[in-house]
Design an enzyme around this catalytic site. Structure first.
Site, PDB file in Angstrom:
ATOM      1  N   GLU A 116     -40.153  -9.287 -35.909  1.00 15.48           N
ATOM      2  CA  GLU A 116     -38.813  -9.410 -36.488  1.00 15.48           C
ATOM      3  C   GLU A 116     -38.829  -9.190 -38.007  1.00 15.48           C
ATOM      4  O   GLU A 116     -37.883  -9.564 -38.696  1.00 15.48           O
ATOM      5  CB  GLU A 116     -38.193 -10.778 -36.169  1.00 15.48           C
ATOM      6  CG  GLU A 116     -38.101 -11.123 -34.701  1.00 15.48           C
ATOM      7  CD  GLU A 116     -37.177 -10.218 -33.883  1.00 15.48           C
ATOM      8  OE1 GLU A 116     -36.579  -9.285 -34.458  1.00 15.48           O
ATOM      9  OE2 GLU A 116     -37.079 -10.438 -32.668  1.00 15.48           O
ATOM     10  N   HIS A 140     -36.760 -18.001 -38.075  1.00 18.52           N
ATOM     11  CA  HIS A 140     -36.259 -17.719 -36.731  1.00 18.52           C
ATOM     12  C   HIS A 140     -37.006 -18.588 -35.735  1.00 18.52           C
ATOM     13  O   HIS A 140     -38.244 -18.634 -35.757  1.00 18.52           O
ATOM     14  CB  HIS A 140     -36.459 -16.236 -36.403  1.00 18.52           C
ATOM     15  CG  HIS A 140     -36.231 -15.899 -34.965  1.00 18.52           C
ATOM     16  ND1 HIS A 140     -35.021 -16.126 -34.326  1.00 18.52           N
ATOM     17  CD2 HIS A 140     -37.047 -15.356 -34.026  1.00 18.52           C
ATOM     18  CE1 HIS A 140     -35.110 -15.720 -33.065  1.00 18.52           C
ATOM     19  NE2 HIS A 140     -36.332 -15.264 -32.862  1.00 18.52           N
ATOM     20  N   HIS A 142     -36.718 -20.680 -31.534  1.00 17.02           N
ATOM     21  CA  HIS A 142     -36.135 -20.649 -30.188  1.00 17.02           C
ATOM     22  C   HIS A 142     -35.809 -22.067 -29.705  1.00 17.02           C
ATOM     23  O   HIS A 142     -36.361 -22.508 -28.695  1.00 17.02           O
ATOM     24  CB  HIS A 142     -37.129 -20.009 -29.203  1.00 17.02           C
ATOM     25  CG  HIS A 142     -37.470 -18.582 -29.460  1.00 17.02           C
ATOM     26  ND1 HIS A 142     -38.485 -17.916 -28.796  1.00 17.02           N
ATOM     27  CD2 HIS A 142     -36.921 -17.670 -30.291  1.00 17.02           C
ATOM     28  CE1 HIS A 142     -38.553 -16.660 -29.214  1.00 17.02           C
ATOM     29  NE2 HIS A 142     -37.613 -16.483 -30.136  1.00 17.02           N
ATOM     30  N   GLU A 170     -22.343 -35.208 -39.784  1.00 15.89           N
ATOM     31  CA  GLU A 170     -22.957 -34.576 -40.959  1.00 15.89           C
ATOM     32  C   GLU A 170     -22.849 -33.048 -40.939  1.00 15.89           C
ATOM     33  O   GLU A 170     -23.047 -32.398 -41.972  1.00 15.89           O
ATOM     34  CB  GLU A 170     -24.444 -34.945 -41.029  1.00 15.89           C
ATOM     35  CG  GLU A 170     -24.707 -36.414 -41.306  1.00 15.89           C
ATOM     36  CD  GLU A 170     -24.555 -36.754 -42.783  1.00 15.89           C
ATOM     37  OE1 GLU A 170     -25.299 -36.194 -43.596  1.00 15.89           O
ATOM     38  OE2 GLU A 170     -23.680 -37.579 -43.112  1.00 15.89           O
ATOM     39  N   HIS A 211     -31.274 -16.218 -27.031  1.00 17.41           N
ATOM     40  CA  HIS A 211     -32.553 -15.970 -27.703  1.00 17.41           C
ATOM     41  C   HIS A 211     -32.930 -17.069 -28.702  1.00 17.41           C
ATOM     42  O   HIS A 211     -34.005 -17.659 -28.582  1.00 17.41           O
ATOM     43  CB  HIS A 211     -32.496 -14.594 -28.394  1.00 17.41           C
ATOM     44  CG  HIS A 211     -33.784 -14.186 -29.034  1.00 17.41           C
ATOM     45  ND1 HIS A 211     -34.211 -12.875 -29.077  1.00 17.41           N
ATOM     46  CD2 HIS A 211     -34.746 -14.903 -29.673  1.00 17.41           C
ATOM     47  CE1 HIS A 211     -35.389 -12.816 -29.682  1.00 17.41           C
ATOM     48  NE2 HIS A 211     -35.722 -14.036 -30.062  1.00 17.41           N
TER      49      HIS A 211
HETATM   50  O1  2HA Z   1     -41.931 -13.498 -32.587  1.00 15.00           O
HETATM   51  O2  2HA Z   1     -39.387 -14.681 -31.590  1.00 15.00           O
HETATM   52  O3  2HA Z   1     -37.805 -12.591 -31.561  1.00 15.00           O
HETATM   53  C1  2HA Z   1     -41.382 -13.497 -31.326  1.00 15.00           C
HETATM   54  C2  2HA Z   1     -39.915 -13.620 -31.430  1.00 15.00           C
HETATM   55  C3  2HA Z   1     -39.138 -12.383 -31.312  1.00 15.00           C
HETATM   56 ZN    ZN Z   2     -37.325 -14.703 -31.090  1.00 14.33          ZN
END
Ligand code: 2HA
Ligand code: ZN
Length: 275
Positions: A116, A140, A142, A170, A211
């Site tokens: 990414e 980023h 998950h 909050e 995602h």
């Molecule tokens: O690095 O999260 O979006 C793996 C991921 C791809």
């Molecule tokens: Zn990801």
């Protein structure tokens, strides 16, 4: 100074470990980048090497010309960052045009920065502009509950921002601009990078449907805190929905306006219903 002795690198590694401990980084899931300050680069430059090739990014960020980023490695596991940072993370130098990079430290067993990286660089580019250079971190992850919400709510910034604001008092103080939402897209390429960075002109966080979540901020504490606050609100939202009980009361729009007034933040007016 050794790269791994620098307090900023230690703080980066700690954030990777914190994310792993939250359960947001199964296998190689998620990625973290930090735009180093000039004095931080100077302090650790002695360990940089310059034999690895320049690589094209597929996107262009001229305002990041010559900047240095710490990044997690593609296919590397957050679980391993603290145990073996030199194999799991890297420092990348951007080229002069801002459309390519080379690895100058780390990934000692081979590899390249996160898949990414184009999204991170485009997000850095727009957040640097939007914050007058304050933004340094793009994260980023998950987290399960914010992903779960993308199956049951309309994929709009208004629907997500309202649902999250109403899930914990909050929230409107921590992210008064709300969150952006990107519909499902193939990860890892220039298209999702551009779509996300369009939203990051207005928001400091963006949900990727089915995602995960992107968050940005000036330092590790604020950025981790934003991810954590959003995911906790999502957890409360999903618990309420999953309880099967009707919602008897919530934080009303009048309540949201009252929080905004007392905490001196401006909520995005188009996300609130009429007065
Ligand atoms: O690095 O999260 O979006 C793996 C991921 C791809
Ligand atoms: Zn990801």
């Amino acid at each position: 100074m050794k790269v791994l002795s620098h307090p900023t690198i230690k703080a980066y590694i700690r954030m990777c470990q914190d994310g792993w401990e939250q359960g947001w980084h199964e296998r190689n899931g998620g990625n973290l980048t930090y735009r180093l300050k000039a004095d931080e680069v100077d302090a650790i430059r002695e360990e940089f090497t310059f034999e690895r090739p320049w690589t094209e990014l597929g996107v262009s960020a001229p305002n990041l010309s010559g900047e240095h980023f710490i990044a997690t490695g593609s296919g590397k596991f957050f679980r391993n960052v603290a145990l073996c940072p030199e194999e799991s993370i890297c420092i990348c130098e951007m080229n002069e045009r801002g459309d390519g990079y080379r690895v100058v430290w780390g990934l000692t067993a081979g590899g390249r920065p996160t898949s990414e990286f184009p999204s991170h660089i485009m997000n850095h580019s727009v957040r640097v502009k939007a914050t007058n250079g304050e933004c340094r971190v793009i994260y980023h992850a998950h987290p399960a509950n914010i992903i779960a919400m993308t199956y049951i709510l309309p994929l709009t910034a208004k629907a997500f921002s309202r649902a999250l604001w109403q899930s914990a008092t909050e929230c409107p103080v921590v992210f008064p601009d709300g969150v952006g939402v990107v519909g499902w897209m193939v990860p890892g390429g220039a298209d999702i990078a551009l779509a996300t960075s369009e939203l990051m002109k207005e928001f400091d966080a963006a949900v990727w449907a089915h995602h995960g979540l992107f968050a940005s901020g000036p330092d590790f504490d604020i950025t981790f805190g934003l991810m954590h606050t959003i995911e906790k609100a999502a957890e409360i939202y999903m618990k309420v929905v999953s309880s099967g009980k009707p919602v008897m009361q919530t934080i009303t729009d009048a309540d949201l306006r009252a929080i905004a007034r007392d905490f001196k933040v401006t909520l995005r007016e188009e996300f609130l219903d009429e007065k």
